[in-house]
Design a protein around this motif. Structure first.
Motif, PDB file in Angstrom:
ATOM      1  N   PRO A 148       0.775  -1.228   0.063  1.00  0.00           N
ATOM      2  CA  PRO A 148      -0.020   0.088   0.007  1.00  0.00           C
ATOM      3  C   PRO A 148       0.836   1.103  -0.090  1.00  0.00           C
ATOM      4  N   ARG A 149       1.774   1.278   0.750  1.00  0.00           N
ATOM      5  CA  ARG A 149       2.842   2.503   0.784  1.00  0.00           C
ATOM      6  C   ARG A 149       3.396   2.769  -0.494  1.00  0.00           C
ATOM      7  N   GLY A 150       3.766   1.440  -1.134  1.00  0.00           N
ATOM      8  CA  GLY A 150       4.374   1.833  -2.549  1.00  0.00           C
ATOM      9  C   GLY A 150       3.402   2.164  -3.347  1.00  0.00           C
ATOM     10  N   LEU A 151       2.161   2.115  -3.498  1.00  0.00           N
ATOM     11  CA  LEU A 151       1.200   2.364  -4.435  1.00  0.00           C
ATOM     12  C   LEU A 151       0.828   3.961  -4.161  1.00  0.00           C
ATOM     13  N   TYR A 152       0.840   4.261  -2.808  1.00  0.00           N
ATOM     14  CA  TYR A 152       0.678   5.700  -2.758  1.00  0.00           C
ATOM     15  C   TYR A 152       1.696   6.594  -3.034  1.00  0.00           C
ATOM     16  N   CYS A 153       2.990   5.990  -2.932  1.00  0.00           N
ATOM     17  CA  CYS A 153       4.237   6.748  -3.418  1.00  0.00           C
ATOM     18  C   CYS A 153       4.103   6.859  -4.901  1.00  0.00           C
ATOM     19  N   TRP A 154       3.647   5.882  -5.716  1.00  0.00           N
ATOM     20  CA  TRP A 154       3.627   6.038  -7.195  1.00  0.00           C
ATOM     21  C   TRP A 154       2.439   7.287  -7.474  1.00  0.00           C
ATOM     22  N   VAL A 155       1.371   6.972  -6.636  1.00  0.00           N
ATOM     23  CA  VAL A 155       0.315   8.104  -6.936  1.00  0.00           C
ATOM     24  C   VAL A 155       0.792   9.403  -6.796  1.00  0.00           C
ATOM     25  N   ALA A 156       1.451   9.502  -5.515  1.00  0.00           N
ATOM     26  CA  ALA A 156       1.986  10.936  -5.380  1.00  0.00           C
ATOM     27  C   ALA A 156       2.850  11.316  -6.425  1.00  0.00           C
ATOM     28  N   ALA A 157       3.785  10.460  -6.971  1.00  0.00           N
ATOM     29  CA  ALA A 157       4.488  10.740  -8.261  1.00  0.00           C
ATOM     30  C   ALA A 157       3.774  11.212  -9.396  1.00  0.00           C
ATOM     31  N   LEU A 158       2.777  10.712  -9.483  1.00  0.00           N
ATOM     32  CA  LEU A 158       1.840  10.688 -10.957  1.00  0.00           C
ATOM     33  C   LEU A 158       1.271  12.301 -10.603  1.00  0.00           C
ATOM     34  N   VAL A 159       0.539  12.205  -9.541  1.00  0.00           N
ATOM     35  CA  VAL A 159      -0.037  13.740  -9.026  1.00  0.00           C
ATOM     36  C   VAL A 159       1.019  14.826  -9.011  1.00  0.00           C
ATOM     37  N   THR A 169       1.865  24.477 -18.155  1.00  0.00           N
ATOM     38  CA  THR A 169       0.825  24.714 -19.150  1.00  0.00           C
ATOM     39  C   THR A 169      -0.309  25.720 -18.750  1.00  0.00           C
ATOM     40  N   ALA A 170      -0.232  26.186 -17.576  1.00  0.00           N
ATOM     41  CA  ALA A 170      -1.381  27.182 -17.046  1.00  0.00           C
ATOM     42  C   ALA A 170      -2.553  26.505 -17.125  1.00  0.00           C
ATOM     43  N   ARG A 171      -3.074  25.461 -16.965  1.00  0.00           N
ATOM     44  CA  ARG A 171      -4.069  24.596 -17.080  1.00  0.00           C
ATOM     45  C   ARG A 171      -4.229  23.537 -15.936  1.00  0.00           C
ATOM     46  N   SER A 172      -5.308  23.932 -15.181  1.00  0.00           N
ATOM     47  CA  SER A 172      -5.508  23.123 -13.946  1.00  0.00           C
ATOM     48  C   SER A 172      -6.357  21.899 -14.223  1.00  0.00           C
ATOM     49  N   ALA A 173      -7.104  21.923 -15.261  1.00  0.00           N
ATOM     50  CA  ALA A 173      -8.274  20.772 -15.401  1.00  0.00           C
ATOM     51  C   ALA A 173      -7.726  19.345 -15.774  1.00  0.00           C
ATOM     52  N   PRO A 174      -6.756  19.212 -16.081  1.00  0.00           N
ATOM     53  CA  PRO A 174      -5.901  18.001 -16.156  1.00  0.00           C
ATOM     54  C   PRO A 174      -5.645  17.299 -15.063  1.00  0.00           C
ATOM     55  N   LEU A 175      -5.167  18.272 -14.090  1.00  0.00           N
ATOM     56  CA  LEU A 175      -4.540  17.957 -12.788  1.00  0.00           C
ATOM     57  C   LEU A 175      -6.057  17.353 -11.888  1.00  0.00           C
ATOM     58  N   VAL A 176      -6.977  18.139 -12.061  1.00  0.00           N
ATOM     59  CA  VAL A 176      -8.146  17.783 -11.092  1.00  0.00           C
ATOM     60  C   VAL A 176      -8.859  16.572 -11.849  1.00  0.00           C
ATOM     61  N   ALA A 177      -8.852  16.425 -13.198  1.00  0.00           N
ATOM     62  CA  ALA A 177      -9.397  15.274 -13.782  1.00  0.00           C
ATOM     63  C   ALA A 177      -8.483  14.096 -13.198  1.00  0.00           C
ATOM     64  N   LEU A 178      -7.368  14.196 -13.373  1.00  0.00           N
ATOM     65  CA  LEU A 178      -6.341  12.915 -12.670  1.00  0.00           C
ATOM     66  C   LEU A 178      -6.826  12.562 -11.447  1.00  0.00           C
ATOM     67  N   VAL A 179      -6.757  13.628 -10.444  1.00  0.00           N
ATOM     68  CA  VAL A 179      -7.304  13.216  -8.993  1.00  0.00           C
ATOM     69  C   VAL A 179      -8.375  12.679  -9.090  1.00  0.00           C
ATOM     70  N   PHE A 180      -9.382  13.085  -9.548  1.00  0.00           N
ATOM     71  CA  PHE A 180     -10.760  12.189  -9.683  1.00  0.00           C
ATOM     72  C   PHE A 180     -10.658  11.147 -10.123  1.00  0.00           C
ATOM     73  N   PHE A 181     -10.100  10.832 -11.088  1.00  0.00           N
ATOM     74  CA  PHE A 181      -9.764   9.495 -11.652  1.00  0.00           C
ATOM     75  C   PHE A 181      -9.276   8.578 -10.734  1.00  0.00           C
ATOM     76  N   VAL A 182      -8.109   8.841 -10.500  1.00  0.00           N
ATOM     77  CA  VAL A 182      -7.169   8.064  -9.662  1.00  0.00           C
ATOM     78  C   VAL A 182      -8.097   7.582  -8.246  1.00  0.00           C
ATOM     79  N   ALA A 183      -8.805   8.616  -7.891  1.00  0.00           N
ATOM     80  CA  ALA A 183      -9.638   8.187  -6.572  1.00  0.00           C
ATOM     81  C   ALA A 183     -10.713   7.423  -7.014  1.00  0.00           C
ATOM     82  N   ALA A 184     -11.846   7.653  -8.170  1.00  0.00           N
ATOM     83  CA  ALA A 184     -12.599   6.791  -8.479  1.00  0.00           C
ATOM     84  C   ALA A 184     -12.433   5.305  -8.715  1.00  0.00           C
ATOM     85  N   ALA A 185     -11.336   5.397  -9.682  1.00  0.00           N
ATOM     86  CA  ALA A 185     -10.748   3.984 -10.175  1.00  0.00           C
ATOM     87  C   ALA A 185     -10.032   3.081  -8.885  1.00  0.00           C
ATOM     88  N   GLY A 186      -9.375   3.916  -8.008  1.00  0.00           N
ATOM     89  CA  GLY A 186      -9.005   3.314  -6.693  1.00  0.00           C
ATOM     90  C   GLY A 186     -10.092   2.773  -6.107  1.00  0.00           C
TER      91      GLY A 186
END
Length: 397
Positions: A148-159, A169-186
């Motif tokens: 579990p700790r390893g997975l959280y470390c990788w997720v932190a790296a992706l985010v 890019t001055a665009r925050s939408a992809p970051l918000v989309a990634l966080v929501f996707f990771v949370a929902a799929a996880g």
């Protein structure tokens, strides 16, 4: 019990979650006169997804012993975690390098041009590999090859990489989309606890004003006009963005992608078709609303489907993907890494609440094509059988 329910109704959960957590509460707090329309749209989507997912339960439920079943399903893929590391790192590097050569920046969006350098085209070939890497990391976690700790470390790296790209890019939408996707799929896959996801949601909402201010300052530094009248709270009024579609008689034809565009843009890499024009339905919608071609606007995923396909389309689209996801999770037993990867692509591309339909469906096809080398590597690393008494390295008991 909650995990089993999420795996019985994954598409319905993905549709409902953002509206329960944010969109409908904002509509009620701000007394949106079209709140009923939002409820109606969500109801249409749930009519399609819940009905198909409920019928699917008659033909079999997801494995109640999910973790044990997934460990058996991935046991033959002895190199899944090294492959997950390779794919994740490749996706992050391609994302950063592509951004540095101009892919996805706000300046590119305003100019309406794509970076056509060879390096940018090569980076585009790895589009979606961050999602692929996350899916393989989840498979590694469920198989017991990743803690579990390893997975959280990788997720932190992706985010973290996506946050760095958001600054460039001055665009925050992809970051918000990634966080929501990771949370929902996880959550659906059973690797994250719901109470932790709720905590992340609160943290993200608290951090949003600072993120919004930083995004605006970066845009101003790069010569992009920012409307100072729009505050961080206004930007969270996703209910208003959705209900902007209510006055129109649907379906509407504005020259959105057709069937041939699905094949041309979805299945043919740009490196093989460099002269095709940029695809942005959001810009087409903005011009339809009276704006210019240098800005983009969407009615969120549900609103876009309603706008282009009408009420029947909202039901049919969500029914189709609910059936597709049910097959991925249950067809011929437990899902292996390949099906788990496609499942994550459906969540991140086609069904994400902020997606721009139909561009998001084309993006799904592009990412499936991009994932073909990963599927081939999975096949090459699959062994005929694995000794039952040989535990996976790092297995969690």
């Amino acid at each position: 019990m909650v995990g089993g329910l999420l795996r019985c109704y994954p598409v319905s959960f993905l549709v409902l979650a953002p509206y329960v957590l944010l969109i409908l509460p904002m509509a009620v707090i701000n007394d949106n006169p079209q709140t009923g329309f939002i409820v109606f749209l969500v109801g249409l989507a749930l009519l399609g997804s819940v009905s198909v997912e409920s019928v699917g339960l008659l033909f079999g439920r997801p494995d109640p012993q999910w973790r044990q079943g997934m460990q058996q399903a991935t046991r033959r893929y002895r190199r899944i975690y090294p492959l997950a590391r390779l794919v994740t790192l490749t996706g992050m590097v391609a994302n950063v390098v592509g951004t540095h050569v101009g892919r996805g920046t706000i300046v590119t969006q305003v100019s309406g041009e794509l970076s056509d350098t060879p390096l940018a085209m090569v980076c585009a070939l790895f589009s979606g590999w961050g999602t692929l890497g996350f899916a393989l990391l989840v498979g590694s976690r469920l198989s017991g090859a990743l803690s579990p700790r390893g997975l959280y470390c990788w997720v932190a790296a992706l985010v973290g990489v996506e946050a760095y790209v958001a600054v460039l890019t001055a665009r925050s939408a992809p970051l918000v989309a990634l966080v929501f996707f990771v949370a929902a799929a996880g959550a659906v896959c059973g690797v994250f606890r719901l109470r932790h996801l709720l905590l992340w949601t609160v943290v993200l909402l608290l951090a949003w004003p600072a993120m919004f201010a930083q995004r605006n300052s970066i845009r101003e530094e790069r010569g992009v006009t920012v409307d100072s009248r729009v505050t961080a709270a206004d930007r969270l009024r996703l209910d208003s963005q959705l209900t902007a579609v209510a006055p129109f008689a649907v379906p509407v034809e504005i020259g959105q992608p057709g069937v041939t565009d699905y094949f041309r843009y979805g299945l043919v890499p740009r490196v093989l078709d460099p002269d095709r024009p940029a695809l942005s339905t959001g810009q087409q919608i903005n011009q339809f609303l009276g704006g210019g071609p240098t800005s983009s606007y969407t009615f969120l995923l549900l609103g876009n489907v309603w706008f282009f396909e009408g009420p029947v389309g909202v039901v049919v689209v969500h029914a189709f993907w609910a059936g597709f996801v049910a097959l991925l999770l249950r067809w011929r037993g437990r899902p292996g890494p390949a099906r788990l990867t496609v499942f994550c692509l459906v969540f991140s591309d086609v069904l994400l609440w902020s997606g721009t339909y139909p561009d998001s469906t084309i993006g799904f096809l592009q990412h499936v094509v991009s994932a073909v080398p990963v599927f081939l590597l999975l096949g090459l690393t699959r062994v005929a059988s694995a000794p039952r008494d040989t535990p996976l390295v790092g297995a969690v008991r």
